[in-house]
Design an enzyme around this catalytic site. Sequence first.
Site, PDB file in Angstrom:
ATOM      1  N   GLU A   1       0.714  -1.159   0.021  1.00  0.00           N
ATOM      2  CA  GLU A   1      -0.115   0.058   0.005  1.00  0.00           C
ATOM      3  C   GLU A   1       0.815   1.184  -0.035  1.00  0.00           C
ATOM      4  O   GLU A   1       1.993   1.011   0.432  1.00  0.00           O
ATOM      5  CB  GLU A   1      -0.836  -0.020   1.416  1.00  0.00           C
ATOM      6  CG  GLU A   1      -2.111  -1.005   1.137  1.00  0.00           C
ATOM      7  CD  GLU A   1      -3.124  -1.072   2.165  1.00  0.00           C
ATOM      8  OE1 GLU A   1      -3.068  -0.196   2.919  1.00  0.00           O
ATOM      9  OE2 GLU A   1      -3.986  -1.907   2.343  1.00  0.00           O
TER      10      GLU A   1
ATOM     11  N   HIS B   1      -8.969  10.475   2.222  1.00  0.00           N
ATOM     12  CA  HIS B   1      -8.439   9.609   1.508  1.00  0.00           C
ATOM     13  C   HIS B   1      -8.872   9.889   0.213  1.00  0.00           C
ATOM     14  O   HIS B   1      -9.455  10.319  -0.420  1.00  0.00           O
ATOM     15  CB  HIS B   1      -9.303   8.202   1.870  1.00  0.00           C
ATOM     16  CG  HIS B   1      -8.644   6.911   1.252  1.00  0.00           C
ATOM     17  ND1 HIS B   1      -8.718   6.668  -0.247  1.00  0.00           N
ATOM     18  CD2 HIS B   1      -8.227   6.105   1.869  1.00  0.00           C
ATOM     19  CE1 HIS B   1      -8.159   5.372  -0.344  1.00  0.00           C
ATOM     20  NE2 HIS B   1      -7.762   5.095   0.809  1.00  0.00           N
TER      21      HIS B   1
ATOM     22  N   ARG C   1      -0.570   9.006   1.514  1.00  0.00           N
ATOM     23  CA  ARG C   1      -2.099   9.741   1.138  1.00  0.00           C
ATOM     24  C   ARG C   1      -2.173  11.202   0.970  1.00  0.00           C
ATOM     25  O   ARG C   1      -2.963  11.533  -0.013  1.00  0.00           O
ATOM     26  CB  ARG C   1      -2.890   9.241   2.164  1.00  0.00           C
ATOM     27  CG  ARG C   1      -3.448   7.899   2.021  1.00  0.00           C
ATOM     28  CD  ARG C   1      -4.526   7.375   3.128  1.00  0.00           C
ATOM     29  NE  ARG C   1      -4.606   5.880   2.913  1.00  0.00           N
ATOM     30  CZ  ARG C   1      -5.267   5.231   3.624  1.00  0.00           C
ATOM     31  NH1 ARG C   1      -5.637   5.398   4.860  1.00  0.00           N
ATOM     32  NH2 ARG C   1      -5.316   3.863   3.258  1.00  0.00           N
TER      33      ARG C   1
ATOM     34  N   HIS D   1     -11.587  10.813   5.971  1.00  0.00           N
ATOM     35  CA  HIS D   1     -11.177   9.394   6.346  1.00  0.00           C
ATOM     36  C   HIS D   1     -10.881   8.919   7.740  1.00  0.00           C
ATOM     37  O   HIS D   1     -10.996   7.935   8.237  1.00  0.00           O
ATOM     38  CB  HIS D   1     -10.312   8.780   5.076  1.00  0.00           C
ATOM     39  CG  HIS D   1     -10.224   7.236   5.131  1.00  0.00           C
ATOM     40  ND1 HIS D   1     -11.135   6.428   5.080  1.00  0.00           N
ATOM     41  CD2 HIS D   1      -8.866   6.644   5.404  1.00  0.00           C
ATOM     42  CE1 HIS D   1     -10.536   5.152   5.141  1.00  0.00           C
ATOM     43  NE2 HIS D   1      -9.174   5.303   5.396  1.00  0.00           N
TER      44      HIS D   1
ATOM     45  N   ARG E   1      -1.512   9.502   8.578  1.00  0.00           N
ATOM     46  CA  ARG E   1      -1.316   8.038   8.862  1.00  0.00           C
ATOM     47  C   ARG E   1      -0.885   7.255   7.828  1.00  0.00           C
ATOM     48  O   ARG E   1      -1.285   7.230   6.675  1.00  0.00           O
ATOM     49  CB  ARG E   1      -2.673   7.536   9.387  1.00  0.00           C
ATOM     50  CG  ARG E   1      -2.812   6.068   9.580  1.00  0.00           C
ATOM     51  CD  ARG E   1      -4.284   5.538   9.976  1.00  0.00           C
ATOM     52  NE  ARG E   1      -5.196   5.950   8.701  1.00  0.00           N
ATOM     53  CZ  ARG E   1      -5.579   4.786   7.878  1.00  0.00           C
ATOM     54  NH1 ARG E   1      -5.500   3.580   8.490  1.00  0.00           N
ATOM     55  NH2 ARG E   1      -6.376   5.054   7.106  1.00  0.00           N
TER      56      ARG E   1
HETATM   57  C1  LIG Z   1     -13.918   2.308   4.546  1.00  0.00           C
HETATM   58  C2  LIG Z   1     -12.766   2.248   5.454  1.00  0.00           C
HETATM   59  C3  LIG Z   1     -11.792   1.265   4.983  1.00  0.00           C
HETATM   60  C4  LIG Z   1     -10.892   1.162   6.087  1.00  0.00           C
HETATM   61  N1  LIG Z   1      -9.708   0.348   5.916  1.00  0.00           N
HETATM   62  C5  LIG Z   1      -8.523   0.449   6.628  1.00  0.00           C
HETATM   63  C6  LIG Z   1      -7.613  -0.550   6.444  1.00  0.00           C
HETATM   64  O1  LIG Z   1      -7.512  -1.406   5.383  1.00  0.00           O
HETATM   65  N2  LIG Z   1      -6.587  -0.868   7.477  1.00  0.00           N
HETATM   66  C7  LIG Z   1      -6.602   0.057   8.519  1.00  0.00           C
HETATM   67  O2  LIG Z   1      -5.653  -0.150   9.269  1.00  0.00           O
HETATM   68  N3  LIG Z   1      -7.386   0.862   8.840  1.00  0.00           N
HETATM   69  C8  LIG Z   1      -8.500   1.159   7.920  1.00  0.00           C
HETATM   70  N4  LIG Z   1      -9.541   1.895   8.261  1.00  0.00           N
HETATM   71  C9  LIG Z   1      -9.213   2.727   9.310  1.00  0.00           C
HETATM   72  C10 LIG Z   1      -9.847   1.681  10.433  1.00  0.00           C
HETATM   73  O3  LIG Z   1     -10.654   0.898  10.042  1.00  0.00           O
HETATM   74  C11 LIG Z   1     -10.245   2.200  11.610  1.00  0.00           C
HETATM   75  O4  LIG Z   1      -9.502   3.290  12.155  1.00  0.00           O
HETATM   76  C12 LIG Z   1     -10.430   1.327  12.878  1.00  0.00           C
HETATM   77  O5  LIG Z   1     -11.158   0.264  12.495  1.00  0.00           O
HETATM   78  C13 LIG Z   1     -11.304   1.996  14.001  1.00  0.00           C
HETATM   79  O6  LIG Z   1     -11.455   1.236  14.852  1.00  0.00           O
HETATM   80  P1  LIG Z   1     -12.441   1.493  16.393  1.00  0.00           P
HETATM   81  O7  LIG Z   1     -12.356   0.244  17.172  1.00  0.00           O
HETATM   82  O8  LIG Z   1     -11.270   2.561  16.922  1.00  0.00           O
HETATM   83  O9  LIG Z   1     -13.486   2.322  15.930  1.00  0.00           O
HETATM   84  P2  LIG Z   1     -14.710   1.764  15.513  1.00  0.00           P
HETATM   85  O10 LIG Z   1     -14.499   0.275  14.422  1.00  0.00           O
HETATM   86  O11 LIG Z   1     -15.415   2.783  14.686  1.00  0.00           O
HETATM   87  O12 LIG Z   1     -15.857   1.162  16.447  1.00  0.00           O
HETATM   88  C14 LIG Z   1     -16.503   2.388  17.372  1.00  0.00           C
HETATM   89  C15 LIG Z   1     -17.270   1.850  18.185  1.00  0.00           C
HETATM   90  O13 LIG Z   1     -17.572   2.672  19.234  1.00  0.00           O
HETATM   91  C16 LIG Z   1     -19.160   2.612  19.306  1.00  0.00           C
HETATM   92  N5  LIG Z   1     -19.492   4.027  19.861  1.00  0.00           N
HETATM   93  C17 LIG Z   1     -19.335   5.294  19.423  1.00  0.00           C
HETATM   94  N6  LIG Z   1     -19.773   6.026  20.254  1.00  0.00           N
HETATM   95  C18 LIG Z   1     -20.579   5.649  21.215  1.00  0.00           C
HETATM   96  C19 LIG Z   1     -21.017   5.816  22.505  1.00  0.00           C
HETATM   97  N7  LIG Z   1     -21.294   7.147  22.879  1.00  0.00           N
HETATM   98  N8  LIG Z   1     -21.560   4.898  23.412  1.00  0.00           N
HETATM   99  C20 LIG Z   1     -21.334   3.621  23.054  1.00  0.00           C
HETATM  100  N9  LIG Z   1     -20.761   3.289  21.992  1.00  0.00           N
HETATM  101  C21 LIG Z   1     -20.180   3.899  21.095  1.00  0.00           C
HETATM  102  C22 LIG Z   1     -19.783   2.387  17.877  1.00  0.00           C
HETATM  103  O14 LIG Z   1     -21.134   1.811  18.041  1.00  0.00           O
HETATM  104  C23 LIG Z   1     -18.823   1.281  17.556  1.00  0.00           C
HETATM  105  O15 LIG Z   1     -19.239  -0.090  18.062  1.00  0.00           O
HETATM  106  C24 LIG Z   1     -10.553   2.200   7.312  1.00  0.00           C
HETATM  107  C25 LIG Z   1     -11.848   2.732   7.548  1.00  0.00           C
HETATM  108  C26 LIG Z   1     -12.696   2.787   6.795  1.00  0.00           C
HETATM  109  C27 LIG Z   1     -13.861   3.714   7.328  1.00  0.00           C
END
Ligand SMILES: Cc1cc2nc3c(=O)[nH]c(=O)nc-3n(C[C@H](O)[C@H](O)[C@H](O)COP(=O)(O)OP(=O)(O)OC[C@H]3O[C@@H](n4cnc5c(N)ncnc54)[C@H](O)[C@@H]3O)c2cc1C
Length: 476
Positions: free
Chosen positions: A106, A222, A263, A320, A355
Site C-alpha cells: 500500500e 482518503h 495519502r 477518512h 497516517r
Molecule cells: C472504509 C474504511 C476502510 C478502512 N480500511 C482500513 C484498512 O484497511 N486498514 C486499516 O488499518 N485501517 C483502515 N481503516 C481505518 C480503521 O478501520 C479504523 O481506524 C479502525 O477500524 C477504528 O476502529 P475502532 O475500534 O477504533 O473504532 P470503530 O470500529 O469505529 O468502532 C467504534 C465503536 O464505538 C461505538 N460507539 C461510538 N460512540 C459510542 C457511544 N457514545 N456509546 C457507545 N458506543 C459508542 C460504535 O457503535 C462502535 O461500536 C478504514 C476505515 C474505513 C472507514
Amino acid sequence: MVGAGAAGLYAALVAAGTGARVALISRSPLAQTASYWAQGGIAAALAADDSVERHLDDTLAAGRAMAHASAARVLCEESPGRVGDLQELGVSFDADRGGNLALGLEGGHSRRRVVHAGGAATGRRITRDLSALAATDERIDVLEPLAASSLATHDGRCVGLIARPRRGDPVGVLARAVVLATGGMAALWERSTNPRGAIGAGLSLAHGAGADLADLEFMQFHPTALRHDGPRDGFLITEAVRGEGATLVNAAGERFVDELAPRDQVALAIEAELERSGERAVGLDVRGVDMDRFPNIAAVLEEVGIDPRRDLVPVAPAAHYTMGGVAADLDGRSSVPGLYAVGESACSGLHGANRLASNSLAECFVFGRRAGLAACADPQPPTVTIPSDEPATSIPTEQTRAALWRHAGLQRDAAGLAHLLEDPFPLARLIAASCLARDESRGAHQRTDHPGTDPALDGTHTLVGGDGEPRFELWE
Ligand SMILES: Cc1cc2nc3c(=O)[nH]c(=O)nc-3n(C[C@H](O)[C@H](O)[C@H](O)COP(=O)(O)OP(=O)(O)OC[C@H]3O[C@@H](n4cnc5c(N)ncnc54)[C@H](O)[C@@H]3O)c2cc1C
C-alpha cells in the site's frame, strides 16, 4: 469498554483474559463500525525482506516529522505478535500459493506488509470473529444498543459512566477504569468514507470529563473515495487496488501523480487536478487489476453501474481518518486517571500529521491490548453513586457537516476557520481552534494562508484541555 469495533472488542477480550469482568457498551450494530468496513488490512513487518526498522522508517516518513517515535516503535515492534494472536483466536488471513500469509503493498510502504482477509473484507472478517468470541465470553457483558452519554468522575478520577438505551432510563456503570474505543470523527465532514456514527463521541465524552484532546487539526482525506450521486458516494476504493497496479488519470486521460505516494500527497494532487479542470472526479483505471481479488469493491461498482473491466472509476478525496483524538500514553492512559482511549478515538501521536495506510487496525490491536492490561491493574473504584448527567455528546447537524467540509477540508485558511469557531457543535469549535493554532501546512493539514511547514513545530502536538484553549506540547 465503550465501543465494539476492532479496538474495543480486542481490548475487552484481553481484559477478560486476565479474569476481569468487562461491560462492553456499544451504541450501534457491528456493520456501523469503521472496523467492519476496513478493506486493506493490518500492517506488520512479517516478510523476509522486511524489518521493524523499515516499518518504523516508513511510519515516521509518512507522519511528516510529527509522528511520536516511541508510539510508532511500539506499533511496529508489536504488530507482528498481534497478527499471530489474532490467528490463534481463529482469524484466518489470506495466504499465498505457498501457504504463507499473503502480504499486500500500500501507499507509503516500502515493502509488502499488509495482512488481509477475504481480499478486501479484512475488517468484516476480523470483527465478526472477535464479536462472536466476546458474545460467548462469560466475563464480558455485552450491553447493546447503549450509548455512553457522559463520564462520571470522583476526586479527579474517572469512576464510570452513564449510558442511555434507545428508550428508557439512563444506566450508571461504576468501573475501575473506562476505556474509550468509540472510533474517529470523520463523519463530521460532509463527504466521508466513514459510517454515520463516526462523530467523535469519545472525544466529546473525554473533553466533558476534562481530559486533553490532541491534534484535532489532522484529519486524513482518503484520495480515492467513489464519486456517485447516491448512497454509495464516499465508498472507499482501497489503496491496495493501486498497490496491484491501478492508476489515476485526469480528464485528458493522463497520469498526474505517483499512485503509491503517501495519502496526503495523492489527495492533494487530486484536489489540485479537480480545481484545475473544474471536474468533480478523476478516473481510477482498474482495467489491469484482477478485481476478483476485491469482490466487495467489484460488487459495489456493479451496483452503481460501473464495469471495472471497461470504465474508469470516478473518485475524489473524502474525510477518512482521525489522526488526533483523546491524548493517550503508550498504554492508552488519558490525562484523567482511570480513563483510557484506544483505536481511532485515541491520539498517541503515532500517526503524526499523516497516517500510513493499514497502521490503524494494527494500532487497535497493539494499543488495545496494552490498554486492556493496564486498565485491569487500576484500583477498585470507590463506592459512590453515579449522579444523573447532563449529556456530553450530541448529534451534529447537516449544516455543521457542510461547514467542516467547507472550512476545514483539504485546504483551509484562517478566515474560513473563524466561521467554524461559532459553530453550534462543540467539537467543531475545538477542531477550528486547533486548526487555527497551527500556523503552517503539514501532511493532512494544509493552510492556504500558511503554505510552508514550520520546522520549529516538528514533533509539537496541539492539545486542548477542559478550557478549550489550544496549547503546544513537544512529545519526544
Ligand atoms: C472504509 C474504511 C476502510 C478502512 N480500511 C482500513 C484498512 O484497511 N486498514 C486499516 O488499518 N485501517 C483502515 N481503516 C481505518 C480503521 O478501520 C479504523 O481506524 C479502525 O477500524 C477504528 O476502529 P475502532 O475500534 O477504533 O473504532 P470503530 O470500529 O469505529 O468502532 C467504534 C465503536 O464505538 C461505538 N460507539 C461510538 N460512540 C459510542 C457511544 N457514545 N456509546 C457507545 N458506543 C459508542 C460504535 O457503535 C462502535 O461500536 C478504514 C476505515 C474505513 C472507514
